[in-house]
Design an enzyme around this catalytic site. Sequence first.
Site: not given
Length: 150
Positions: A25, A75, A136
């Site tokens: 990550c 986005h 998530e």
Amino acid sequence: MSNVRITKQFSFETGHALYGYDGKCKNVHGHSYKLSVTVIGKPITDRTNVKFGMVIDFSDLKKIVKEEIVDQFDHASVFNETTPHIELANELKSRGHHVILVNYQPTSENMVIDFSKRIKSRLPDIIKLHSLKLQETDTSFAEWYASDNL
């Protein structure tokens, strides 16, 4: 009159990177987030009120969450403004990308805290934010409860 909890669910796509993290990550990547927003209050008892029987109109809750979270984070790429990711963020911005700079590591845990503050600030006084669940992935999520934060 009894208190009742109502929940509305939302989804949005957001990219982020965790600066200094020791796993995958640390790289820029994205998630299809699912956000469940639960509020608590007493249903309206005034029969002359068009919202009679509702704690809050789902469309009113949708408007708040859409404006405060979905429209802003969908986005977008989220980066901590106090890390070297600021250079990447500035480059992306210069190329027309939607970038959000925050003063925290953009983990699900920190994002759900941020979202709780944004939503609470917009709710009518008689409605309280009960909980948030920010998913998530299908198997990983962070939860925020008002009762844990008194």
